[in-house]
Design an enzyme around this catalytic site. Structure first.
Site, PDB file in Angstrom:
ATOM      1  CB  SER A  59      -0.918   0.034   1.223  1.00 55.86           C
ATOM      2  OG  SER A  59      -1.637   1.253   1.254  1.00 55.86           O
ATOM      3  CB  VAL A  64       8.715   0.149   3.561  1.00 52.52           C
ATOM      4  CG1 VAL A  64       9.638  -0.511   2.542  1.00 52.52           C
ATOM      5  CG2 VAL A  64       9.341   0.083   4.956  1.00 52.52           C
ATOM      6  CB  CYS A  65       4.551   1.211   0.231  1.00 55.50           C
ATOM      7  SG  CYS A  65       4.261  -0.477   0.785  1.00 55.50           S
ATOM      8  CG  ASP A  66       5.937   7.753   1.127  1.00 54.77           C
ATOM      9  OD1 ASP A  66       4.927   8.482   1.094  1.00 54.77           O
ATOM     10  OD2 ASP A  66       7.098   8.204   1.006  1.00 54.77           O
ATOM     11  CB  THR A  69       6.282   4.612  -4.637  1.00 53.65           C
ATOM     12  OG1 THR A  69       5.747   3.320  -4.310  1.00 53.65           O
ATOM     13  CG2 THR A  69       5.600   5.149  -5.883  1.00 53.65           C
TER      14      THR A  69
END
EC number: 1.11.1.24
Length: 172
Positions: A59, A64-66, A69
């Site tokens: 998500s 970490v995803c932020d 990306t």
């Protein structure tokens, strides 16, 4: 029924089950159907004749995803027109667009696997327990052959950004 890989990864050290096959270097990249927005569906063929760096995140609204990306968005600016960077999550297309706008992310394409989980099951990253796609990286060449794979053993860890970018650059 899709293959289940029990204990293939962990979330905060707790085993999780991934649904789908384990993709390996040299495999023909499986097709998928994901949403670019609510109405527009895309497939692997949408990006034919391009090198594809596919960054999979559970998500965009997690730390970490932020960071993952944002990092690939920065890298995308230097990879040229023969490369497309795709970030796939099960976030709704509206949430992906909002997040990209707020984060200033505009060099990559966000795609949503929310509707059918087609990507997750084709690439062996759908987490049975959460119905999210597991953090992973795939580099697919212009002929749709997988050239690099990283399945993260722990959902909260970062991928090896440098190796993924090196795999893309080796194809240029």
């Amino acid at each position: 029924m899709s293959q289940e890989r029990t204990g293939a990864a962990t979330f905060k050290s707790n085993p999780i089950t991934l649904i789908g096959p384990e993709i390996k270097v040299g495999d023909k990249a499986p097709d998928f159907h994901v949403n670019k927005n609510l109405l527009e569906e895309v497939t692997l063929a949408t990006y034919a004749n391009k090198i594809k760096l596919i960054s999979v995140v559970p998500s965009l609204d997690t730390g970490v995803c932020d960071m993952q990306t944002r990092r690939f968005n920065e890298e995308a600016a230097n990879l040229g027109d023969n490369v497309v960077v795709l970030t796939i999550s099960v976030d709704l297309p509206f949430a992906q667009a909002r997040w990209c706008g707020a984060a200033g992310v505009d060099k990559l394409v966000t795609l949503s696997d929310y509707k059918t989980k087609s990507f997750g099951t084709a690439y062996g990253v759908l987490i049975k327990e959460f119905q999210l796609d597991m953090r992973s990286i795939f580099v697919v060449d212009a002929n749709d052959v997988v050239q690099y794979v990283e399945y993260l053993p722990e959902m909260t860890e970062h991928p090896n950004y440098d190796q993924a970018i090196a795999a893309v650059k080796a194809l240029l």
